[in-house]
Design a protein around this motif. Structure first.
Motif, PDB file in Angstrom:
ATOM      1  N   GLU A  34     -12.190  -1.422   4.262  1.00 63.35           N
ATOM      2  CA  GLU A  34     -13.479  -0.749   4.140  1.00 63.35           C
ATOM      3  C   GLU A  34     -13.329   0.699   3.668  1.00 63.35           C
ATOM      4  O   GLU A  34     -14.198   1.236   2.998  1.00 63.35           O
ATOM      5  CB  GLU A  34     -14.220  -0.786   5.479  1.00 63.35           C
ATOM      6  CG  GLU A  34     -14.657  -2.190   5.878  1.00 63.35           C
ATOM      7  CD  GLU A  34     -15.424  -2.197   7.177  1.00 63.35           C
ATOM      8  OE1 GLU A  34     -15.628  -1.098   7.740  1.00 63.35           O
ATOM      9  OE2 GLU A  34     -15.827  -3.282   7.622  1.00 63.35           O
ATOM     10  N   ASP A  35     -12.211   1.331   4.042  1.00 64.96           N
ATOM     11  CA  ASP A  35     -12.000   2.735   3.669  1.00 64.96           C
ATOM     12  C   ASP A  35     -11.161   2.884   2.404  1.00 64.96           C
ATOM     13  O   ASP A  35     -10.585   3.938   2.157  1.00 64.96           O
ATOM     14  CB  ASP A  35     -11.325   3.489   4.819  1.00 64.96           C
ATOM     15  CG  ASP A  35      -9.920   2.942   5.115  1.00 64.96           C
ATOM     16  OD1 ASP A  35      -9.606   1.819   4.660  1.00 64.96           O
ATOM     17  OD2 ASP A  35      -9.139   3.636   5.783  1.00 64.96           O
ATOM     18  N   TYR A  36     -11.102   1.828   1.588  1.00 63.56           N
ATOM     19  CA  TYR A  36     -10.218   1.806   0.421  1.00 63.56           C
ATOM     20  C   TYR A  36     -10.398   3.020  -0.489  1.00 63.56           C
ATOM     21  O   TYR A  36      -9.429   3.644  -0.911  1.00 63.56           O
ATOM     22  CB  TYR A  36     -10.456   0.524  -0.379  1.00 63.56           C
ATOM     23  CG  TYR A  36      -9.713   0.465  -1.688  1.00 63.56           C
ATOM     24  CD1 TYR A  36      -8.333   0.272  -1.729  1.00 63.56           C
ATOM     25  CD2 TYR A  36     -10.388   0.624  -2.899  1.00 63.56           C
ATOM     26  CE1 TYR A  36      -7.651   0.223  -2.933  1.00 63.56           C
ATOM     27  CE2 TYR A  36      -9.704   0.575  -4.100  1.00 63.56           C
ATOM     28  CZ  TYR A  36      -8.348   0.380  -4.119  1.00 63.56           C
ATOM     29  OH  TYR A  36      -7.670   0.341  -5.312  1.00 63.56           O
ATOM     30  N   LYS A  37     -11.646   3.377  -0.775  1.00 62.13           N
ATOM     31  CA  LYS A  37     -11.907   4.477  -1.710  1.00 62.13           C
ATOM     32  C   LYS A  37     -11.564   5.841  -1.131  1.00 62.13           C
ATOM     33  O   LYS A  37     -11.208   6.763  -1.864  1.00 62.13           O
ATOM     34  CB  LYS A  37     -13.372   4.455  -2.143  1.00 62.13           C
ATOM     35  CG  LYS A  37     -13.716   3.288  -3.059  1.00 62.13           C
ATOM     36  CD  LYS A  37     -15.150   3.410  -3.545  1.00 62.13           C
ATOM     37  CE  LYS A  37     -15.512   2.258  -4.471  1.00 62.13           C
ATOM     38  NZ  LYS A  37     -16.912   2.362  -4.953  1.00 62.13           N
ATOM     39  N   LYS A  38     -11.664   5.984   0.177  1.00 66.44           N
ATOM     40  CA  LYS A  38     -11.462   7.283   0.806  1.00 66.44           C
ATOM     41  C   LYS A  38     -10.055   7.464   1.378  1.00 66.44           C
ATOM     42  O   LYS A  38      -9.644   8.591   1.634  1.00 66.44           O
ATOM     43  CB  LYS A  38     -12.487   7.485   1.924  1.00 66.44           C
ATOM     44  CG  LYS A  38     -13.923   7.542   1.421  1.00 66.44           C
ATOM     45  CD  LYS A  38     -14.887   7.779   2.573  1.00 66.44           C
ATOM     46  CE  LYS A  38     -16.325   7.857   2.080  1.00 66.44           C
ATOM     47  NZ  LYS A  38     -17.272   8.069   3.204  1.00 66.44           N
ATOM     48  N   ARG A  39      -9.336   6.376   1.586  1.00 66.79           N
ATOM     49  CA  ARG A  39      -8.038   6.485   2.249  1.00 66.79           C
ATOM     50  C   ARG A  39      -7.017   7.178   1.354  1.00 66.79           C
ATOM     51  O   ARG A  39      -7.177   7.257   0.135  1.00 66.79           O
ATOM     52  CB  ARG A  39      -7.528   5.114   2.660  1.00 66.79           C
ATOM     53  CG  ARG A  39      -7.075   4.249   1.486  1.00 66.79           C
ATOM     54  CD  ARG A  39      -6.567   2.897   1.956  1.00 66.79           C
ATOM     55  NE  ARG A  39      -6.065   2.123   0.824  1.00 66.79           N
ATOM     56  CZ  ARG A  39      -5.554   0.892   0.945  1.00 66.79           C
ATOM     57  NH1 ARG A  39      -5.499   0.311   2.132  1.00 66.79           N
ATOM     58  NH2 ARG A  39      -5.118   0.246  -0.127  1.00 66.79           N
ATOM     59  N   SER A  40      -5.945   7.634   1.954  1.00 64.22           N
ATOM     60  CA  SER A  40      -4.877   8.317   1.221  1.00 64.22           C
ATOM     61  C   SER A  40      -4.239   7.378   0.199  1.00 64.22           C
ATOM     62  O   SER A  40      -4.065   6.182   0.467  1.00 64.22           O
ATOM     63  CB  SER A  40      -3.805   8.792   2.201  1.00 64.22           C
ATOM     64  OG  SER A  40      -2.648   9.223   1.518  1.00 64.22           O
ATOM     65  N   ASP A  44      -1.835   2.791  -1.345  1.00 69.16           N
ATOM     66  CA  ASP A  44      -2.294   1.991  -2.481  1.00 69.16           C
ATOM     67  C   ASP A  44      -1.179   1.365  -3.319  1.00 69.16           C
ATOM     68  O   ASP A  44      -1.399   0.972  -4.458  1.00 69.16           O
ATOM     69  CB  ASP A  44      -3.179   2.854  -3.398  1.00 69.16           C
ATOM     70  CG  ASP A  44      -4.471   3.264  -2.716  1.00 69.16           C
ATOM     71  OD1 ASP A  44      -4.841   2.625  -1.713  1.00 69.16           O
ATOM     72  OD2 ASP A  44      -5.108   4.227  -3.185  1.00 69.16           O
ATOM     73  N   ARG A 101      -8.517   4.256 -13.192  1.00 70.23           N
ATOM     74  CA  ARG A 101      -9.429   3.650 -12.216  1.00 70.23           C
ATOM     75  C   ARG A 101      -8.992   2.213 -11.934  1.00 70.23           C
ATOM     76  O   ARG A 101      -8.667   1.452 -12.836  1.00 70.23           O
ATOM     77  CB  ARG A 101     -10.866   3.677 -12.740  1.00 70.23           C
ATOM     78  CG  ARG A 101     -11.912   3.220 -11.711  1.00 70.23           C
ATOM     79  CD  ARG A 101     -13.301   3.268 -12.329  1.00 70.23           C
ATOM     80  NE  ARG A 101     -13.714   4.623 -12.627  1.00 70.23           N
ATOM     81  CZ  ARG A 101     -14.314   5.434 -11.758  1.00 70.23           C
ATOM     82  NH1 ARG A 101     -14.555   5.008 -10.529  1.00 70.23           N
ATOM     83  NH2 ARG A 101     -14.670   6.646 -12.102  1.00 70.23           N
ATOM     84  N   LYS A 105     -11.746   2.781  -7.803  1.00 62.14           N
ATOM     85  CA  LYS A 105     -11.161   3.961  -7.183  1.00 62.14           C
ATOM     86  C   LYS A 105     -10.331   4.716  -8.213  1.00 62.14           C
ATOM     87  O   LYS A 105      -9.490   4.121  -8.893  1.00 62.14           O
ATOM     88  CB  LYS A 105     -10.276   3.565  -6.005  1.00 62.14           C
ATOM     89  CG  LYS A 105      -9.618   4.758  -5.299  1.00 62.14           C
ATOM     90  CD  LYS A 105      -8.790   4.311  -4.104  1.00 62.14           C
ATOM     91  CE  LYS A 105      -8.155   5.493  -3.398  1.00 62.14           C
ATOM     92  NZ  LYS A 105      -7.386   5.082  -2.189  1.00 62.14           N
ATOM     93  N   TYR A 107      -7.456   7.305  -9.508  1.00 53.93           N
ATOM     94  CA  TYR A 107      -6.133   7.711  -9.019  1.00 53.93           C
ATOM     95  C   TYR A 107      -5.370   8.426 -10.127  1.00 53.93           C
ATOM     96  O   TYR A 107      -5.698   8.310 -11.316  1.00 53.93           O
ATOM     97  CB  TYR A 107      -5.353   6.497  -8.523  1.00 53.93           C
ATOM     98  CG  TYR A 107      -4.994   5.494  -9.614  1.00 53.93           C
ATOM     99  CD1 TYR A 107      -3.794   5.595 -10.315  1.00 53.93           C
ATOM    100  CD2 TYR A 107      -5.860   4.450  -9.942  1.00 53.93           C
ATOM    101  CE1 TYR A 107      -3.467   4.693 -11.311  1.00 53.93           C
ATOM    102  CE2 TYR A 107      -5.540   3.546 -10.934  1.00 53.93           C
ATOM    103  CZ  TYR A 107      -4.338   3.661 -11.615  1.00 53.93           C
ATOM    104  OH  TYR A 107      -4.006   2.770 -12.610  1.00 53.93           O
TER     105      TYR A 107
END
Length: 209
Positions: A34-40, A44, A101, A105, A107
């Protein structure tokens, strides 16, 4: 005839089960936290099993190639730290952070991950980045560390011995204060070699051993 019908029904049921199982497997593979976009970005990585060597994308085409080696130690500064994740990302040779992208997300394209071996060793094959084009900053590589059972945290950046800004007396960054993270480039057979050892928690006042 009844036996034939029963057999055909059994075959259909088996096929349906296989299809459902395949769909469930696919959905699990496609599932994102759920936190994929915000996580460190340290989480990834795509490889199922990381090792202690990684190569930054585009390495082969770069002019100023560099091999960074080192050992990560436990907080005592003596014991090698195994199974530690180290993530780095950096600007390209022109000082631009090339963004890509994936799964919606963004990167930094020039990045890599390692997991230390039993001796705490790590190696990155990368290149010397340019000075960030939107600010008067040093050439640097940005790292993040993740120890087993602990949250990730940023550590001080990798710097370069030949950086003009680092050698400028007017610079806010004093060489004597950052000497342990300056990479001294030694060129051998067309490749720069540099070393930086890391002591876990050394730069964090609230570090829990």
């Amino acid at each position: 005839m009844k036996n034939l019908i029963s057999y055909l029904c059994l075959v259909c049921m088996i096929c349906c089960c296989h299809m459902i199982t395949a769909q469930e497997s696919a959905s699990v593979l496609d599932e994102k936290p759920e936190d994929y976009k915000k996580r460190s970005p340290i989480y990834d990585y795509s490889e199922k099993k990381l090792n202690n060597v990684d190569t930054i994308p585009g390495f082969a085409s770069k002019k100023n190639k560099i091999k960074i080696v080192g050992t990560i130690y436990e907080s005592d500064g003596v014991t090698p730290a195994k199974n530690v994740l180290l993530f780095i990302h950096q600007a390209d040779e022109n000082g631009n952070f090339e963004l890509r992208r994936h799964n919606k997300k963004r990167y930094v394209h020039h990045r890599g991950w390692i997991r230390t071996d039993a001796d705490g060793h790590y190696t990155f094959y990368t290149f010397v980045p340019g000075k960030y084009i939107y600010g008067n900053e040093l050439k640097q590589i940005l790292p993040i560390v993740k120890e087993p059972g602990k949250p990730e945290y940023k550590i001080e950046t990798y710097l370069f011995d030949d950086d003009p800004l680092l050698n400028d007396k007017r610079s806010k960054v004093k060489r004597s204060e950052v000497s342990d993270r300056i990479l001294k480039l030694d060129k051998k057979e067309g490749l720069y070699i540099a070393k930086r050892d890391i002591i876990l928690g050394k730069e964090i006042d609230s570090y829990a051993k």
